[in-house]
Scaffold this active site. Structure first.
Site, PDB file in Angstrom:
ATOM      1  N   SER A  74       0.810  -1.229   0.000  1.00  0.00           N
ATOM      2  CA  SER A  74       0.000   0.000   0.000  1.00  0.00           C
ATOM      3  C   SER A  74       0.841   1.275   0.000  1.00  0.00           C
ATOM      4  O   SER A  74       0.318   2.355  -0.260  1.00  0.00           O
ATOM      5  CB  SER A  74      -0.919   0.029   1.233  1.00  0.00           C
ATOM      6  N   HIS A 127       3.024   3.883   8.180  1.00  0.00           N
ATOM      7  CA  HIS A 127       2.065   3.775   9.276  1.00  0.00           C
ATOM      8  C   HIS A 127       2.518   4.585  10.493  1.00  0.00           C
ATOM      9  O   HIS A 127       3.715   4.655  10.792  1.00  0.00           O
ATOM     10  CB  HIS A 127       1.909   2.306   9.694  1.00  0.00           C
ATOM     11  N   ILE A 170       8.827 -10.141   7.861  1.00  0.00           N
ATOM     12  CA  ILE A 170       8.691  -8.674   7.840  1.00  0.00           C
ATOM     13  C   ILE A 170       7.425  -8.324   7.052  1.00  0.00           C
ATOM     14  O   ILE A 170       7.473  -7.878   5.905  1.00  0.00           O
ATOM     15  CB  ILE A 170       9.961  -8.005   7.253  1.00  0.00           C
TER      16      ILE A 170
END
Ligand SMILES: Cc1cc2nc3c(=O)[nH]c(=O)nc-3n(C[C@H](O)[C@H](O)[C@H](O)COP(=O)(O)OP(=O)(O)OC[C@H]3O[C@@H](n4cnc5c(N)ncnc54)[C@H](O)[C@@H]3O)c2cc1C
Length: 498
Positions: A67, A71, A357
């Site tokens: 995306s 974050h 990850i």
């Protein structure tokens, strides 16, 4: 050294078994965003580094299909490596992107509640975020939310606002980090799928088919294959499973439908379907979350895309679904501990695993890189710093972003900047040639696309793809028939018709 074809002399220096063969301080296995930033950090510290990548190019794993969200850090469970590196990485990202000339925007993020129950979940996220050290979290009322995002779904009742959320070009970050590492001395070997590793004091011999590279320390940053690379040294401590996420990418005309990244309340499987501008100005919808076993399945499905469309249109009103320009999917690396696995191997402490990850791995990557460098030093890697290290990488010319005067000045110096090859994204021949010759060098049509955006527009390369292939053929000095879409046997031309 470049990543196209090793000149014979260098090839023998790297690959022979003779005692003169170069022994690197560190071999990094995997050139995703994590391996690339680790390589950069190690060159800063003065280590000699070789990056070994299975594919024909950098950033072809999860780093190429996600995306692109930086974050804020309210989602990860407090006390985990995910929580720590998310928040640290988020803080590092703006300055890092500035140094490396990577597209980044601090657009803020929203988690939107559509019911009273979801409103409670938002309060839990605030509490988590505060424990993780995320700054500035606020709950927005329905009215405040609507004032911030006028197109928000009409059933939205409240939202969590995180002002530190951002967006970044994920593969752009990997190219720039590894390019900067290479400019500071790191070497990249592509088409090097590590299939055997032996350790004989004082170094690892890391092999791909008949080729062997030697290094005193090694880092396993092989993404979804990190468990399989671990098996090569006899480590069976963890597994990594794929969790597929499908996306729809919308035309740039929709890029300003929302200014923040709009999340829904997260579930066990992840952060849910988001609607967000991308760093390049498109609008992205997705991802889905489907657990599977096949590490090669990057297909998209009618059901997946349908569910994305339904959820995205509930989150944000007025998404013109006819403006989808492509769909794609990425595979999250889901480990069996619920957290990132970043630690020295229990038997061979000079071998560091950087596995599982999954998200927020992109955000966390800069902080993970510093941590891995620290682990290597704890394992005995002795580095003296690199006084010549330059953290700066000039961003490429982006012709479409220049003023008329700047364009004229660039064309006056080099006429190839006056020839637009990709009309959708206004990418010139000059930019394509630069991408082919600048570290890490583009050798495929997709490699050019991801570095320049040539072929990323509405026609998805339908018009410019053949011209890019011709430019690659000319610049690399190879027949057109040998130019590939994305390495391996993905040839675009099979021969001449006349
Ligand atoms: C759907 C989805 C959405 C996401 N969204 C976000 C987000 O918004 N924000 C965020 O912070 N994170 C996000 N993530 C997570 C993020 O994309 C990853 O954490 C990050 O890209 C992982 O980088 P990596 O370098 O570890 O792995 P990869 O990018 O997968 O790189 C691993 C590399 O290792 C190479 N390799 C594998 N085996 C070998 C071998 N044997 N020899 C040599 N090389 C090998 C591969 O070819 C690959 O290039 C998302 C992930 C997915 C899949």
């Amino acid at each position: 050294m470049d990543n196209i074809a090793l000149p014979k002399t260098q090839e023998s220096a790297l690959f022979t078994d003779s005692s003169e063969a170069e022994v690197f301080d560190v071999a990094v296995i995997g050139a995703g965003v994590v391996g690339s930033l680790i390589a950069r950090e190690l060159t800063r510290q003065g280590a000699s580094v070789v990056v070994l990548e299975a594919k024909s190019d950098v950033a072809m794993g999860a780093t190429s299909a996600n995306s692109g969200i930086v974050h804020a850090g309210f989602d990860a469970k407090p006390g985990t490596l995910k929580a720590r590196f998310n928040v640290e990485g988020n803080r590092m990202m703006p300055a890092l992107c500035k140094e490396l000339g990577v597209k980044y925007r601090n657009n803020g993020s929203l988690v939107v509640a559509f019911s009273e129950e979801e409103k409670e979940a938002i309060c839990e996220l605030i509490s988590r975020g505060e424990q993780n050290g995320v700054e500035g979290l606020q709950v927005l009322s329905r009215e405040e939310l609507r004032a911030k995002e006028p197109n928000i779904g009409e059933n939205a009742v409240a939202a969590l606002y995180a002002p530190t959320g951002g967006i970044v070009c994920p593969y752009g970050l990997a190219f720039a980090a590894l390019g900067n590492a290479m400019d500071n001395g790191a070497q990249l070997i592509t088409d090097f799928a590590v299939d055997a590793i032996t350790y004989e004091e004082p170094y690892f011999s890391v092999s791909s088919s008949e080729k062997v590279v030697r290094a005193r320390y090694a880092v396993n940053a092989a993404g979804i294959y990190a468990d399989e690379v671990a098996r090569l040294i006899g480590c069976h401590d963890f597994t990594v499973k794929p969790r597929k996420g499908e996306y729809m990418l919308m035309d740039k005309t929709c890029g300003d439908l929302v200014s923040c990244t709009v999340f829904r309340v997260p579930s066990r499987l992840g952060k849910g379907v988001l609607v967000s501008p991308t760093a390049d100005g498109n609008l992205i919808l997705g991802p889905t979350a489907a657990d599977g076993e096949d590490k090669t399945d990057k297909s998209t499905t009618a059901e997946g895309l349908k569910s994305i469309a339904a959820l995205a249109c509930q989150s944000v009103q007025g998404i013109p679904l006819r403006s989808v320009i492509t769909s794609f999917s990425g595979l999250r690396s889901v480990g069996d501990t619920g957290d990132f696995i970043i630690r020295p191997d229990s038997v061979l402490p000079r071998f560091i695993h950087v596995a599982a990850i999954e998200s927020p791995g992109l955000t966390s990557a800069p902080a993970i890189a510093c941590y891995v460098a620290e682990l290597l030093q704890n394992a005995g890697l002795s580095v003296k710093g690199n006084p010549d290290f330059s953290p700066i990488r000039e961003s490429e010319y982006a012709f479409r972003e220049m003023t008329a005067e700047q364009k004229n000045a660039v064309i006056a110096k080099d006429k190839r900047y006056g020839r637009v090859v990709c009309r959708c994204e206004t990418v010139t021949e000059g930019e394509i040639v630069e991408a082919i010759h600048r570290n890490p060098k583009a050798t495929t049509v997709d490699g050019v696309k991801r570095r320049t955006r040539g072929g990323m527009g509405r026609c998805q390369g339908g018009f410019c793809g053949p011209i890019v292939a011709e430019i690659l053929s000319r610049e690399l000095g190879i027949p057109l028939e040998q130019v590939t879409k994305s390495g391996g046997k993905s040839y675009l031309n099979v021969g001449k018709t006349k």
